[in-house]
Design an enzyme around this catalytic site. Structure first.
Site, PDB file in Angstrom:
ATOM      1  N   ALA A  13     -34.443-109.404 -37.228  1.00  0.00           N
ATOM      2  CA  ALA A  13     -33.932-108.036 -37.082  1.00  0.00           C
ATOM      3  C   ALA A  13     -32.714-108.005 -37.237  1.00  0.00           C
ATOM      4  CB  ALA A  13     -34.511-107.428 -35.859  1.00  0.00           C
TER       5      ALA A  13
ATOM      6  N   ASN B  64     -35.468-112.782 -29.713  1.00  0.00           N
ATOM      7  CA  ASN B  64     -35.206-113.647 -30.685  1.00  0.00           C
ATOM      8  C   ASN B  64     -33.891-113.384 -31.452  1.00  0.00           C
ATOM      9  OD1 ASN B  64     -37.789-115.372 -31.009  1.00  0.00           O
ATOM     10  ND2 ASN B  64     -38.803-113.355 -31.374  1.00  0.00           N
TER      11      ASN B  64
ATOM     12  N   HIS C  69     -29.355-103.291 -32.512  1.00  0.00           N
ATOM     13  CA  HIS C  69     -28.913-104.595 -32.247  1.00  0.00           C
ATOM     14  C   HIS C  69     -27.396-104.705 -32.708  1.00  0.00           C
ATOM     15  CE1 HIS C  69     -33.025-106.261 -31.998  1.00  0.00           C
ATOM     16  NE2 HIS C  69     -33.270-105.534 -33.203  1.00  0.00           N
TER      17      HIS C  69
END
Length: 269
Positions: A126, A192, A222
């Site tokens: 991601a 992750n 993120h």
């Protein structure tokens, strides 16, 4: 191309759905015995490949000699099947990158890859900028800070539920601050990205992480900042959450598909 998938949850099913646009020649899906019937009944599989095998036996997957294996079943699957796949000589895409925070398991995976002359492939998932981060890390002295923000529902069933009242939040709340190893082991389905940044950059202990639940978040955000003697950059990525799993960004699925295409294409980027 013979593609094998370990697990048949949200990421695997989304990958199979996309493969209808560009099928592989053969597809093997390894599932737990309790999921065998459900997976076998999924009509989407027949559009992903003309030859499909759904099995609950790892030996079936290995005997089929796949060109590429994609793990998308969680940390337990990495320990149960990842080492065996690599040791048998088959390249493995590791979606559950947070499993590498377990130093003993990481060592076993690397040793198995060496013994099997196979490649352990860590997709970007991601987050972006992994190519630049890994390049800057070669200069040494790299510093990485990461902030992961998701809606409260995405943190349900994790230690965040004990750290704060997820249902009662009215503003963004930082419920975890620490290093990437602690984040990845405490939040195996959510962090992750922290593990990916750690492996590409400064390592698990040196990568600083903050995890945030934000009721105003409409997807998974993120943010990272990177500094090194060779350069610096920062980025913020807002990913749509997977419709069937708020913990997973849709970009993660396309990251998996990208690795599949990189394996079968003659020109890759």
């Amino acid at each position: 191309m013979h593609l094998a998938l370990i697990g048949y949850g949200n990421i695997a099913q989304s990958t199979v759905a996309w493969l209808a646009e560009r099928p592989v020649a053969r597809l093997t899906v390894l599932v737990r015995p309790t999921s065998l019937g459900r997976a076998q009944d999924d009509a989407a599989l027949k559009h992903a490949a003309p030859v499909v095998q759904v099995t609950d036996q790892l030996s079936d997957l290995l005997q089929g000699a796949p060109d590429l294996v994609v793990e998308c079943a969680g940390h337990h699957a990495v320990a149960e099947a990842g080492v065996a796949v690599l040791h048998a000589g088959f390249d493995l895409v590791l979606v559950s990158i947070g499993a590498m925070a377990d130093s003993d398991l990481a060592q076993r995976l690397q040793q198995a890859a060496q013994a099997g002359n196979a490649q352990l492939i860590l997709p970007s998932g991601a987050i972006g900028g992994i190519d630049l981060l890994s390049a800057l890390a070669l200069a040494g002295g790299v510093n990485v800070t990461y902030r992961g923000t998701k809606p409260p529902a995405a943190w349900a069933g994790t230690p965040a539920a004990q750290a704060c009242d997820l249902d009662g939040l009215r503003e963004a709340h930082v419920f975890f601050e620490g290093n990437a190893r602690k984040a990845a082991t405490s939040y195996p389905k959510n962090a992750n990205v922290a593990a990916t940044l750690a492996l590409a950059g400064a390592g698990f202990e040196a990568t600083r992480v903050a995890l945030i639940a934000d009721p105003a978040a409409t997807g998974n955000c993120h943010s990272c900042s990177v500094e090194s003697p060779a350069g610096r950059f920062s980025m913020t990525i807002e990913n749509a959450a997977s419709p069937d799993n708020a913990k997973t960004s849709r970009a993660t699925v396309y990251s998996v598909i990208r690795e599949i295409n990189r394996k079968r294409d003659r020109v890759v980027i």
